[in-house]
Design a protein around this motif. Structure first.
Motif, PDB file in Angstrom:
ATOM      1  N   ASP A  61       0.777  -1.269   0.117  1.00  0.00           N
ATOM      2  CA  ASP A  61       0.003  -0.095  -0.041  1.00  0.00           C
ATOM      3  C   ASP A  61       0.965   1.268   0.078  1.00  0.00           C
ATOM      4  O   ASP A  61       0.967   2.166  -0.689  1.00  0.00           O
ATOM      5  N   GLU A 107      -7.266  -0.629  -6.685  1.00  0.00           N
ATOM      6  CA  GLU A 107      -8.444   0.064  -6.408  1.00  0.00           C
ATOM      7  C   GLU A 107      -9.390   0.056  -7.802  1.00  0.00           C
ATOM      8  O   GLU A 107     -10.592   0.377  -7.710  1.00  0.00           O
ATOM      9  N   SER A 146      -5.777  -0.619   8.117  1.00  0.00           N
ATOM     10  CA  SER A 146      -6.714   0.213   8.707  1.00  0.00           C
ATOM     11  C   SER A 146      -8.145  -0.357   8.360  1.00  0.00           C
ATOM     12  O   SER A 146      -8.310  -1.547   8.827  1.00  0.00           O
ATOM     13  N   ASP A 147      -8.741   0.370   7.943  1.00  0.00           N
ATOM     14  CA  ASP A 147     -10.459  -0.083   7.739  1.00  0.00           C
ATOM     15  C   ASP A 147     -10.600  -0.912   6.330  1.00  0.00           C
ATOM     16  O   ASP A 147     -11.647  -1.027   5.855  1.00  0.00           O
ATOM     17  N   ARG A 148      -9.361  -1.135   5.754  1.00  0.00           N
ATOM     18  CA  ARG A 148      -9.373  -1.747   4.422  1.00  0.00           C
ATOM     19  C   ARG A 148      -8.651  -3.068   4.592  1.00  0.00           C
ATOM     20  O   ARG A 148      -7.974  -3.357   5.092  1.00  0.00           O
ATOM     21  N   SER A 159     -16.808  -5.018   3.188  1.00  0.00           N
ATOM     22  CA  SER A 159     -17.083  -5.520   1.946  1.00  0.00           C
ATOM     23  C   SER A 159     -16.456  -6.895   2.099  1.00  0.00           C
ATOM     24  O   SER A 159     -17.115  -7.887   1.598  1.00  0.00           O
ATOM     25  N   ARG A 197      -4.685  -6.682   6.403  1.00  0.00           N
ATOM     26  CA  ARG A 197      -5.579  -5.435   7.005  1.00  0.00           C
ATOM     27  C   ARG A 197      -4.824  -4.398   6.920  1.00  0.00           C
ATOM     28  O   ARG A 197      -3.793  -4.351   7.548  1.00  0.00           O
ATOM     29  N   SER A 204      -8.070  -3.964  -3.482  1.00  0.00           N
ATOM     30  CA  SER A 204      -8.209  -3.001  -2.196  1.00  0.00           C
ATOM     31  C   SER A 204      -9.747  -2.793  -1.789  1.00  0.00           C
ATOM     32  O   SER A 204     -10.395  -2.183  -2.700  1.00  0.00           O
ATOM     33  N   ILE A 205     -10.333  -3.314  -1.049  1.00  0.00           N
ATOM     34  CA  ILE A 205     -11.541  -3.354  -0.509  1.00  0.00           C
ATOM     35  C   ILE A 205     -11.827  -2.855   0.713  1.00  0.00           C
ATOM     36  O   ILE A 205     -10.867  -2.896   1.757  1.00  0.00           O
ATOM     37  N   SER A 206     -13.056  -2.304   1.092  1.00  0.00           N
ATOM     38  CA  SER A 206     -13.207  -2.037   2.756  1.00  0.00           C
ATOM     39  C   SER A 206     -13.304  -3.403   3.188  1.00  0.00           C
ATOM     40  O   SER A 206     -13.753  -4.327   2.780  1.00  0.00           O
ATOM     41  N   ALA A 207     -13.038  -3.324   4.639  1.00  0.00           N
ATOM     42  CA  ALA A 207     -13.366  -4.576   5.628  1.00  0.00           C
ATOM     43  C   ALA A 207     -14.713  -4.814   5.700  1.00  0.00           C
ATOM     44  O   ALA A 207     -14.997  -6.188   5.791  1.00  0.00           O
TER      45      ALA A 207
END
Length: 367
Positions: free
Chosen positions: A228, A277, A306-308, A327, A304, A322-325
């Motif tokens: 990242d 992304e 952060s929140d992704r 999702s 993991r 790269s996705i949200s946690a």
């Protein structure tokens, strides 16, 4: 025999814990800002002294802390092209090229460097009248005329874009080919690196965390952890099948892809890249969307951030998303799970194609 090998430690700032092997080709030092790329370059050239370690160039010992060997920079035959050209402002281009060059009295070498780097019309001018790109070409030619065995280039593409960057990349390739010199290129831009080489050394905090061929390095655990912050794209090795309907068809593993158009022969193997992304994940195959590619794969790694989540999927090559946690939880993302990856054709970029001077397809807004 390797052109240059080094195992170096430095505990005081700037810190080093570097292990590098440079072969006869082009090697890139890659990493985020502050990773220690320039410090390592200066240590190899003798401008920064490591506290412990060893440097050897083609069997010649340049530095050995245990034996008390520390050859000065001028005796190492390691040429450095700095970020700033460092030309003498009161001297002409011709005089800058002649300065300190032991082989500058050989007309063939002088003329060869001047011609290769397109300096013929600049020889009587002074640095202040040159553009940044012209000054950089003079600095490269001056380093060539000092008869180096290895050339180190610190961010040689800084400040260049578009056609000027393309030309600079071509000139570096020409220098390597015509003079037969191993080149070590410092850069924080992976797309730029891939225009010249797939051999990279990745640094973090002055420490070598991975080295080797690109696809092997990007799959290493240490580099994955930094994916990242490094802004790493996913790179897939594909086989071109042909062109149809304004798109290029290619194969990765057992899956066909539709990619931006490029004029190469069927059977050509190349690298394409896509940003994490730009990859959409789905629990099953999805039809009837503008995304031309739907690849089935198996989740091989989840990190993991952060929140992704940064998810790596094996589709015949490693594809990152790269996705949200949230999702990830809804999709049941876990190692070993089957998942589908949706990618628009023009989200892919050509990064390395044999025989192509311009390796990136032009940006397009849609499919």
């Amino acid at each position: 025999m390797s052109a240059l090998t080094a195992r170096l430690w430095r505990d005081s700032a700037p810190r080093l814990d570097a292990d590098v092997t440079i072969d006869a080709g082009i090697t890139a030092l890659f990493g985020p800002s502050g990773a220690g790329k320039t410090t390592l370059l200066h240590a190899l050239a003798g401008l920064v002294r490591p506290e412990r370690g060893r440097i050897e160039r083609a069997g010649t010992l340049l530095f050995d802390s245990e034996r008390g060997v520390n050859e000065p920079p001028e005796r190492r035959r390691i040429g450095v092209v700095f970020q700033e050209p460092r030309l003498f402002p009161h001297r002409s281009v011709r005089e800058n090229l002649r300065y300190g060059a032991p082989r500058a009295d050989v007309p063939r070498d002088f003329d060869r460097a001047v011609s290769l780097l397109e300096l013929d019309g600049l020889l009587e001018r002074r640095p202040a009248s040159l553009s940044g790109g012209e000054q950089r070409r003079v600095a490269i030619a001056r380093t060539l005329l000092a008869d180096p065995a290895v050339m180190l280039l610190d961010e040689p593409l800084t400040g260049l874009d578009g056609a000027r960057k393309d030309r600079a990349l071509q000139l570096l390739s020409d220098v390597h080919r015509e003079f037969g010199l191993p080149l070590v290129l410092v850069s924080h831009s992976l797309p730029d690196i891939l225009r010249l080489t797939t051999r990279i050394v990745v640094l973090e905090g002055g420490r070598t965390i991975a080295a080797g061929e690109l696809l092997d390095v990007l799959d290493s655990d240490e580099v994955f952890r930094l994916a990242d912050s490094l802004g790493l794209e996913s790179h897939l090795e594909v086989e071109v099948l042909g062109t149809e309907g304004g798109l290029t068809r290619a194969r990765v593993g057992g899956t066909e892809l539709e990619l931006p158009p490029i004029d190469v022969a069927p059977g050509t193997r190349a690298l394409v890249a896509v940003r994490p992304e730009d990859v959409i994940l789905a629990a099953g195959p999805v039809l009837g969307t503008s995304a031309r590619n739907c690849l089935e794969g198996r989740v091989s790694r989840v990190a993991r951030l952060s929140d992704r989540l940064l998810v790596t999927i094996d589709v015949g090559g490693s594809l990152r998303a790269s996705i949200s946690a949230k999702s990830g939880e809804a999709l049941g993302i876990r190692e070993g799970a089957t998942i589908w990856c949706l990618v628009k054709a023009f989200s892919f970029r050509w990064r390395r194609v044999p025989g192509e001077s311009r390796l990136e397809a032009p940006d397009r807004a849609g499919d």
